[in-house]
Write an enzyme that holds these catalytic residues in place. Structure first.
Site, PDB file in Angstrom:
ATOM      1  N   ALA A 168      -7.065  -4.761 -13.533  1.00 40.89           N
ATOM      2  CA  ALA A 168      -6.609  -3.787 -14.547  1.00 40.89           C
ATOM      3  C   ALA A 168      -6.627  -2.393 -13.935  1.00 40.89           C
ATOM      4  CB  ALA A 168      -7.491  -3.863 -15.784  1.00 40.89           C
ATOM      5  N   GLU A 224     -10.303  -8.233 -15.187  1.00 42.30           N
ATOM      6  CA  GLU A 224     -10.779  -7.184 -14.284  1.00 42.30           C
ATOM      7  C   GLU A 224     -12.230  -7.467 -13.903  1.00 42.30           C
ATOM      8  OE1 GLU A 224      -9.738  -4.285 -12.548  1.00 42.30           O
ATOM      9  OE2 GLU A 224     -11.811  -4.567 -11.943  1.00 42.30           O
ATOM     10  N   VAL A 232     -11.982 -13.569 -11.215  1.00 46.75           N
ATOM     11  CA  VAL A 232     -11.213 -14.801 -11.052  1.00 46.75           C
ATOM     12  C   VAL A 232     -11.774 -15.584  -9.867  1.00 46.75           C
ATOM     13  CG1 VAL A 232      -8.933 -15.754 -10.544  1.00 46.75           C
ATOM     14  CG2 VAL A 232      -9.161 -13.814 -12.123  1.00 46.75           C
ATOM     15  N   VAL A 265      -4.370  -6.709  -7.295  1.00 47.87           N
ATOM     16  CA  VAL A 265      -5.757  -6.375  -6.930  1.00 47.87           C
ATOM     17  C   VAL A 265      -5.831  -5.301  -5.851  1.00 47.87           C
ATOM     18  CG1 VAL A 265      -6.706  -8.593  -7.654  1.00 47.87           C
ATOM     19  CG2 VAL A 265      -5.839  -8.332  -5.308  1.00 47.87           C
ATOM     20  N   GLY A 266      -4.792  -4.509  -5.733  1.00 46.25           N
ATOM     21  CA  GLY A 266      -4.813  -3.398  -4.782  1.00 46.25           C
ATOM     22  C   GLY A 266      -3.882  -3.627  -3.607  1.00 46.25           C
ATOM     23  N   ARG A 267      -3.830  -2.652  -2.702  1.00 43.92           N
ATOM     24  CA  ARG A 267      -2.923  -2.714  -1.557  1.00 43.92           C
ATOM     25  C   ARG A 267      -3.703  -2.420  -0.282  1.00 43.92           C
ATOM     26  NH1 ARG A 267       2.287  -2.974  -2.871  1.00 43.92           N
ATOM     27  NH2 ARG A 267       2.984  -1.978  -0.928  1.00 43.92           N
ATOM     28  N   HIS A 276       6.158  27.446 -28.307  1.00 45.59           N
ATOM     29  CA  HIS A 276       5.797  26.675 -29.488  1.00 45.59           C
ATOM     30  C   HIS A 276       7.032  26.137 -30.189  1.00 45.59           C
ATOM     31  CE1 HIS A 276       3.660  25.516 -33.113  1.00 45.59           C
ATOM     32  NE2 HIS A 276       4.639  26.082 -33.809  1.00 45.59           N
TER      33      HIS A 276
HETATM   34  P1  FAD Z   1       5.938   2.559   2.132  1.00 42.78           P
HETATM   35  O1  FAD Z   1       6.645   3.085   0.970  1.00 42.78           O
HETATM   36  O2  FAD Z   1       5.190   1.275   1.975  1.00 42.78           O
HETATM   37  O3  FAD Z   1       7.038   2.422   3.274  1.00 42.78           O
HETATM   38  C1  FAD Z   1       6.757   1.882   4.523  1.00 42.78           C
HETATM   39  C2  FAD Z   1       8.002   1.254   5.088  1.00 42.78           C
HETATM   40  O4  FAD Z   1       7.763   0.946   6.453  1.00 42.78           O
HETATM   41  C3  FAD Z   1       8.389  -0.062   4.437  1.00 42.78           C
HETATM   42  O5  FAD Z   1       9.680   0.013   3.881  1.00 42.78           O
HETATM   43  C4  FAD Z   1       8.334  -1.100   5.545  1.00 42.78           C
HETATM   44  O6  FAD Z   1       9.413  -2.011   5.508  1.00 42.78           O
HETATM   45  C5  FAD Z   1       8.455  -0.227   6.806  1.00 42.78           C
HETATM   46  N1  FAD Z   1       7.771  -0.813   7.960  1.00 42.78           N
HETATM   47  C6  FAD Z   1       6.506  -1.274   8.008  1.00 42.78           C
HETATM   48  N2  FAD Z   1       6.199  -1.679   9.259  1.00 42.78           N
HETATM   49  C7  FAD Z   1       7.292  -1.460  10.016  1.00 42.78           C
HETATM   50  C8  FAD Z   1       7.583  -1.657  11.394  1.00 42.78           C
HETATM   51  N3  FAD Z   1       6.669  -2.141  12.232  1.00 42.78           N
HETATM   52  N4  FAD Z   1       8.820  -1.326  11.808  1.00 42.78           N
HETATM   53  C9  FAD Z   1       9.753  -0.822  10.957  1.00 42.78           C
HETATM   54  N5  FAD Z   1       9.524  -0.607   9.668  1.00 42.78           N
HETATM   55  C10 FAD Z   1       8.311  -0.909   9.189  1.00 42.78           C
HETATM   56  N6  FAD Z   1       3.112   5.791  -6.174  1.00 42.78           N
HETATM   57  C11 FAD Z   1       3.320   6.901  -6.898  1.00 42.78           C
HETATM   58  O7  FAD Z   1       3.077   8.005  -6.405  1.00 42.78           O
HETATM   59  N7  FAD Z   1       3.809   6.834  -8.177  1.00 42.78           N
HETATM   60  C12 FAD Z   1       4.080   5.650  -8.768  1.00 42.78           C
HETATM   61  O8  FAD Z   1       4.519   5.618  -9.915  1.00 42.78           O
HETATM   62  C13 FAD Z   1       3.858   4.470  -8.032  1.00 42.78           C
HETATM   63  N8  FAD Z   1       4.125   3.260  -8.580  1.00 42.78           N
HETATM   64  C14 FAD Z   1       3.960   2.146  -7.834  1.00 42.78           C
HETATM   65  C15 FAD Z   1       4.250   0.919  -8.415  1.00 42.78           C
HETATM   66  C16 FAD Z   1       4.097  -0.249  -7.699  1.00 42.78           C
HETATM   67  C17 FAD Z   1       4.431  -1.574  -8.343  1.00 42.78           C
HETATM   68  C18 FAD Z   1       3.653  -0.190  -6.348  1.00 42.78           C
HETATM   69  C19 FAD Z   1       3.513  -1.443  -5.534  1.00 42.78           C
HETATM   70  C20 FAD Z   1       3.360   1.026  -5.759  1.00 42.78           C
HETATM   71  C21 FAD Z   1       3.500   2.203  -6.497  1.00 42.78           C
HETATM   72  N9  FAD Z   1       3.195   3.456  -5.951  1.00 42.78           N
HETATM   73  C22 FAD Z   1       3.369   4.578  -6.704  1.00 42.78           C
HETATM   74  C23 FAD Z   1       2.672   3.599  -4.580  1.00 42.78           C
HETATM   75  C24 FAD Z   1       3.784   4.040  -3.623  1.00 42.78           C
HETATM   76  O9  FAD Z   1       4.827   3.101  -3.663  1.00 42.78           O
HETATM   77  C25 FAD Z   1       3.228   4.176  -2.208  1.00 42.78           C
HETATM   78  O10 FAD Z   1       2.110   5.024  -2.227  1.00 42.78           O
HETATM   79  C26 FAD Z   1       4.269   4.747  -1.272  1.00 42.78           C
HETATM   80  O11 FAD Z   1       5.423   3.947  -1.228  1.00 42.78           O
HETATM   81  C27 FAD Z   1       3.694   4.880   0.140  1.00 42.78           C
HETATM   82  O12 FAD Z   1       4.660   5.420   0.977  1.00 42.78           O
HETATM   83  P2  FAD Z   1       4.659   5.153   2.556  1.00 42.78           P
HETATM   84  O13 FAD Z   1       5.806   5.921   3.094  1.00 42.78           O
HETATM   85  O14 FAD Z   1       3.313   5.404   3.100  1.00 42.78           O
HETATM   86  O15 FAD Z   1       4.903   3.594   2.735  1.00 42.78           O
HETATM   87  P1  AMP Z   2      -6.195  -1.033  -7.942  1.00 41.05           P
HETATM   88  O1  AMP Z   2      -7.039  -0.962  -6.696  1.00 41.05           O
HETATM   89  O2  AMP Z   2      -6.172   0.208  -8.779  1.00 41.05           O
HETATM   90  O3  AMP Z   2      -4.831  -1.573  -7.676  1.00 41.05           O
HETATM   91  O4  AMP Z   2      -6.906  -2.119  -8.869  1.00 41.05           O
HETATM   92  C1  AMP Z   2      -7.141  -3.451  -8.466  1.00 41.05           C
HETATM   93  C2  AMP Z   2      -8.223  -4.019  -9.363  1.00 41.05           C
HETATM   94  O5  AMP Z   2      -8.336  -5.431  -9.163  1.00 41.05           O
HETATM   95  C3  AMP Z   2      -9.619  -3.449  -9.103  1.00 41.05           C
HETATM   96  O6  AMP Z   2     -10.070  -2.809 -10.254  1.00 41.05           O
HETATM   97  C4  AMP Z   2     -10.469  -4.677  -8.768  1.00 41.05           C
HETATM   98  O7  AMP Z   2     -11.750  -4.607  -9.327  1.00 41.05           O
HETATM   99  C5  AMP Z   2      -9.682  -5.831  -9.378  1.00 41.05           C
HETATM  100  N1  AMP Z   2      -9.957  -7.142  -8.746  1.00 41.05           N
HETATM  101  C6  AMP Z   2      -9.972  -7.442  -7.427  1.00 41.05           C
HETATM  102  N2  AMP Z   2     -10.242  -8.766  -7.209  1.00 41.05           N
HETATM  103  C7  AMP Z   2     -10.399  -9.343  -8.442  1.00 41.05           C
HETATM  104  C8  AMP Z   2     -10.704 -10.688  -8.922  1.00 41.05           C
HETATM  105  N3  AMP Z   2     -10.880 -11.746  -8.088  1.00 41.05           N
HETATM  106  N4  AMP Z   2     -10.775 -10.882 -10.264  1.00 41.05           N
HETATM  107  C9  AMP Z   2     -10.580  -9.858 -11.120  1.00 41.05           C
HETATM  108  N5  AMP Z   2     -10.312  -8.589 -10.733  1.00 41.05           N
HETATM  109  C10 AMP Z   2     -10.211  -8.312  -9.420  1.00 41.05           C
END
Ligand code: FAD
Ligand code: AMP
Length: 479
Positions: A190, A212, A246, A278-280, A452
């Site tokens: 969450a 969560e 989970v 669960v994060g990136r 306002h």
């Molecule tokens: P990325 O956008 O990940 O771009 C990296 C690029 O590098 C990729 O296209 C990949 O193909 C390319 N690449 C990787 N390795 C190689 C390689 N070896 N050779 C050539 N190309 C390569 N952030 C916000 O600020 N606001 C939001 O509302 C928001 N919503 C989100 C919703 C979702 C569902 C997700 C998943 C993310 C969201 N984010 C949001 C996060 C945001 O997308 C990232 O923080 C942002 O895209 C990071 O930018 P970046 O340039 O570091 O990397």
């Molecule tokens: P975020 O890092 O904001 O994308 O959130 C990811 C969330 O996933 C965090 O709050 C974690 O606590 C949660 N999370 C990670 N692993 C598990 C799991 N196995 N079951 C439930 N929640 C999880």
């Protein structure tokens, strides 16, 4: 001899593409290597953000919100709509069109600025040499540059207890492409992404359960704000189960059987679909050769200094690959900063003032310190809040839930944090970012004349409330 450039950027997301454009604008011979291809096999710039992140998620959030408004909220305004329906393929098609438009826009910007796009995979070797493997090529080529910027972004974290098949069990990418409304949907995590994606499908009629593991909801968010947000989201129908870890999942009879523990008991939850959010994690696999000189920190991020310089001379890393919030605007500003520094200009990024937003409805947005952080530091602070329920514009719009909270330094009056849950929180918080960037005091905000009726008046009143001087709220008794 290797083909030589001034700047090579690996990754064409909001960090990489902005860096490449800025470097070209500053007169550098710049290439950007981007490997992403879209569903039709066509190369795509824009990274996670444009293709599978910020933009498509906001497109679906906006469509689903309009659906909810038509179905449930229009009647409050006296508008009668007999039958409200949603056509999911049309909604998805609109989302794809917006993505394609923006992705194409970056390609045009590359052309207009003279950035060369190399379509394929890049790997940093020693001494700022880069191995480039073009899509479909059997052999790679070597290129080199005076400066290399790593901007490969991040990927969804995988957990063995819920293996993604992009059908029944999807990650955030798959969740943006679900083609029918599930009756019952579970989301693991969450966090920001889990809440946004869960909200989309909840609004469209799915029963949504968020599992969560943490006992605290949105622990990074200010305590008052997260409490209010939890109340609002629960009322909207999101079933948020905290302390729910989970432990396993399996697909049986086209449904997902999820086992989770609440710390005392094990539970089984059966749903039509499961989203794993669960994060990136930083996308470093295959990005740097072992002799590149680039080192990673303990958490697997590329180690950089305050100006994004890695441990290898002339090599920078930005965005989701490095420390700091994984946000598109942070990546972009790091990219611009790095290009400026390559040009020998002074440039830095104020990491204390990067705004965060959760694009639920209402939105949650904040900048600066939370009450918890200041307490933990032993700092002396004062605070004021103002509810949207007392804001004329919010009431007129039938959007009167939530509040604005301003936290300031007791001694200096400097604003330390602004936290919002409520309508247009993302826009309101930007006013605080601007004020704080100029080191504004609470009094500065108090003395500004706000239009306002406007939602931003809640920010003005919250600043007044810091000193118990709000006009449209009863003063605290201790006055
Ligand atoms: P990325 O956008 O990940 O771009 C990296 C690029 O590098 C990729 O296209 C990949 O193909 C390319 N690449 C990787 N390795 C190689 C390689 N070896 N050779 C050539 N190309 C390569 N952030 C916000 O600020 N606001 C939001 O509302 C928001 N919503 C989100 C919703 C979702 C569902 C997700 C998943 C993310 C969201 N984010 C949001 C996060 C945001 O997308 C990232 O923080 C942002 O895209 C990071 O930018 P970046 O340039 O570091 O990397
Ligand atoms: P975020 O890092 O904001 O994308 O959130 C990811 C969330 O996933 C965090 O709050 C974690 O606590 C949660 N999370 C990670 N692993 C598990 C799991 N196995 N079951 C439930 N929640 C999880």
């Amino acid at each position: 001899m290797d083909q030589k450039f001034d700047v090579i950027v690996i990754g064409g997301g909001p960090g990489g593409y902005a860096c490449a454009i800025k470097a070209a604008q500053l007169g550098f011979k710049t290439v950007c290597i981007e490997s992403r291809v879209d569903a039709k096999g066509k190369g795509a710039l824009g990274g996670t953000c444009l293709n599978v992140g910020c933009i498509p998620s906001k497109a679906l959030l906006d469509s689903s919100q309009k659906f909810v408004e038509a179905k449930h909220d229009a009647s409050v305004h006296g508008i009668r709509i007999d039958k409200v329906d949603i056509d999911i393929p049309i909604m998805m098609g609109r989302k794809d069109k917006i993505v394609n438009q923006l992705v194409g826009g970056i390609e045009s910007l590359f052309k207009a600025n003279g950035v060369t796009w190399l379509k394929g995979q890049g790997q940093l070797l020693a001494n700022r040499h880069v191995e480039f493997t073009e899509h479909g090529a059997t052999e790679s080529q070597k290129i080199s540059a005076d400066h290399v910027v790593l901007a490969a972004g991040s990927l969804p974290i995988k957990i063995p207890v819920a293996e993604v098949d992009q059908d029944r069990i999807v990650d955030s990418t798959g969740a943006l492409n679900i083609q029918e409304i599930p009756k019952k949907l579970a989301v693991i995590g969450a966090g920001i992404i889990g809440l946004e994606l869960g909200s989309v499908w909840n609004r469209l009629g799915a029963e949504v359960i968020l599992l969560e593991a943490q006992p605290t909801f949105l622990s990074i968010v200010d305590q008052q704000v997260r409490k209010e947000a939890l109340k609002i989201f629960t009322k909207q129908g999101l079933d948020i189960r905290l302390g729910a870890r989970v432990m396993g999942s399996k697909i049986q009879d086209n449904q997902v059987h999820i086992q989770y523990s609440d710390g005392q008991q094990d539970h089984t939850l059966i749903v039509d679909r499961l989203i794993v959010a669960v994060g990136r994690a930083p996308n470093t696999k295959g990005l740097v050769a072992s002799d590149s000189g680039v080192t990673l920190d303990q958490r697997g991020y590329i180690h950089v200094d305050a100006h994004c310089l890695t441990s290898a001379p002339g090599v920078y890393a930005i965005g989701d690959l490095v420390r700091g919030p994984a946000l598109a605007h942070k990546a972009t500003e790091e990219g611009v900063m790095v290009a400026e520094r390559i040009a020998g200009h002074y440039a830095s990024l104020n990491y204390d003032l990067i705004p965060s937003v959760i694009y639920t409805h209402p939105e949650v947005a904040w900048v600066g310190s939370t009450e918890d952080e200041l307490k933990a530091n032993g700092d002396e602070f004062k605070m004021g809040t103002f509810p949207f329920a007392a804001n004329g514009r919010a009431l007129a719009a039938n959007e009167a839930s939530g509040f604005v909270k301003v936290i300031s330094d007791t001694k200096t009056d400097r604003i330390l944090g602004v936290h919002v849950v409520g309508p247009q929180a993302s826009e309101i918080v930007m006013q605080a970012v601007i004020a704080m960037e100029f080191s504004a005091s609470t009094e500065d905000l108090q003395l500004i004349c706000f239009g306002h009726p406007g939602l931003s008046e809640a920010l003005h009143e919250a600043a007044l409330a810091v000193d118990n001087k709000a006009i449209h709220a009863a003063p605290k008794k201790s006055r």
